[in-house]
Design an enzyme around this catalytic site. Structure first.
Site, PDB file in Angstrom:
ATOM      1  NE  ARG A   1      20.459 -54.057  23.792  1.00 37.38           N
ATOM      2  CZ  ARG A   1      19.972 -52.979  23.184  1.00 37.38           C
ATOM      3  NH1 ARG A   1      19.870 -51.842  23.837  1.00 37.38           N
ATOM      4  NH2 ARG A   1      19.574 -53.040  21.932  1.00 37.38           N
TER       5      ARG A   1
ATOM      6  CE  LYS B   1      21.624 -60.246  46.161  1.00 34.78           C
ATOM      7  NZ  LYS B   1      20.749 -61.413  46.267  1.00 34.78           N
TER       8      LYS B   1
ATOM      9  CG  HIS C   1      21.286 -54.558  17.669  1.00 34.58           C
ATOM     10  ND1 HIS C   1      20.332 -55.519  17.932  1.00 34.58           N
ATOM     11  CD2 HIS C   1      20.790 -53.400  18.172  1.00 34.58           C
ATOM     12  CE1 HIS C   1      19.318 -54.952  18.576  1.00 34.58           C
ATOM     13  NE2 HIS C   1      19.575 -53.666  18.725  1.00 34.58           N
TER      14      HIS C   1
ATOM     15  NE  ARG D   1      14.850 -47.541  20.256  1.00 35.41           N
ATOM     16  CZ  ARG D   1      14.679 -46.375  20.846  1.00 35.41           C
ATOM     17  NH1 ARG D   1      13.756 -45.562  20.413  1.00 35.41           N
ATOM     18  NH2 ARG D   1      15.433 -45.984  21.848  1.00 35.41           N
ATOM     19  CB  THR D   2      16.162 -54.337  21.530  1.00 34.85           C
ATOM     20  OG1 THR D   2      16.744 -53.358  20.677  1.00 34.85           O
ATOM     21  CG2 THR D   2      16.566 -55.716  21.069  1.00 34.85           C
TER      22      THR D   2
END
Ligand code: CP
Length: 304
Positions: free
Chosen positions: A104, A82, A132, A54-55
């Site tokens: 995020r 890496k 959030h 969703r986000t």
């Protein structure tokens, strides 16, 4: 306002400005051509170190509807695998001239650190178990859309509070906007610091439901649990799940929310999730307009 990292950083006026701007932008989303030229020439980087549906999609849609150039970066398949650090990744983005970085990350505090390394605005799209903020804004927007106000609403937030960045951001934003929040959870799923949060706490869902205007169910975040926080999924559901019988305890105008993704049958039954008084699908749609508003207000000014 330069960054959007914590819902607690927003004053009442700033939060209302984002919601009111989102309401205006929602009208654009109803048109056949949904695009506005507002962010033409600006670059938005979506930096996702953790999974999201969703986000991630709604930030991308929001930036594109405002005509920004969008760069999507996911940690899988990048040089992060890496061993490249967040700082070096940030400096690479800086070299690309990002006006806004949406991040995020699994580590609480990562957006805050990033804000020290890039010149552009940082928008927190979920950091660990911390916050959030755009989820809280879209939740507040959805409450106001359905119930006409936020001030004075009685909001129950139910379930895995311990691992929930959504709960913390909602408590901070809703208290700023005048709602009365009650957290409902087993004692094992409440953070120790909860006594300092601006809300009430209860262990008894059946007692809280009849008094609530909004019931926000949270996902049980099994992937963040390295110990047994409750005896079994069935026992959790029996005490804290929202099923048909518990739904019947709500008053007629009360609404049911969930930020998604849901564990259907655990914290919420399919019947309740799909009922007309559930706002779950609306919340996703509102996520686009609220994120458009946040991007517009952060990087849409003349002096960017
Ligand atoms: N509500 C929410 O943050 O969902 P995603 O994890 O799918 O982005």
């Amino acid at each position: 306002m330069k960054h959007l990292i914590s819902a607690g950083d927003l004053s009442r006026d700033e939060a209302l400005l984002i919601l009111d701007t989102a309401e205006e932008l929602a009208r654009v989303s109803e048109r056949s051509i949904k695009k506005l030229p507002t962010l033409r020439g600006r670059t938005v980087v979506n930096l996702f170190f953790e999974d999201s549906t969703r986000t991630r999609i709604s930030f991308e849609a929001a930036a594109k509807r405002l005509s920004a150039d969008v760069i999507n970066f996911s940690a899988k398949g990048s040089s992060v695998s890496k061993g490249e650090s967040l700082k070096d990744t940030a400096l690479t983005l800086e070299a690309m001239g990002a006006d806004a970085v949406v991040i995020r990350h699994g580590a609480s505090g990562a957006p805050h650190r990033l804000a020290n390394w890039v010149r552009g605005s940082v928008l927190n799209a979920g950091d660990g178990t911390h916050e959030h903020p755009t989820q809280a804004l879209l939740d507040a927007f959805s409450m106001r859309q359905r119930l006409g106000r936020i001030d004075g609403l009685k909001v129950a937030i139910v379930g895995d509070i311990l691992h929930s960045r959504v709960a913390r951001s909602n408590v901070l934003l809703l208290s700023t906007l005048g709602a009365e929040v009650t957290l409902v959870a087993p004692p094992t799923l409440l953070p120790v610091s909860v006594e300092r949060w601006p809300c009430q706490v209860s262990y008894d869902l059946d007692a809280v439901l009849p008094k609530s205007d909004v019931v926000m169910m949270l996902r049980v975040q099994l992937e963040r649990m390295n110990a047994a926080y409750f005896p079994s999924a069935r026992e959790y559901s029996r005490r804290y799940g929202l099923d048909r019988d518990r739904f019947a305890k709500l008053h007629d105008d009360a609404i049911v929310m969930h930020p998604g993704p849901m564990n259907r049958g655990m914290e919420i039954s399919a019947e309740v999730a799909d009922s007309p008084r559930s706002t779950i699908v609306e919340q996703v749609g509102n996520g686009v307009t609220v994120r458009m508003a946040a991007l517009y207000l952060l990087i849409g000014g003349e002096n960017q």
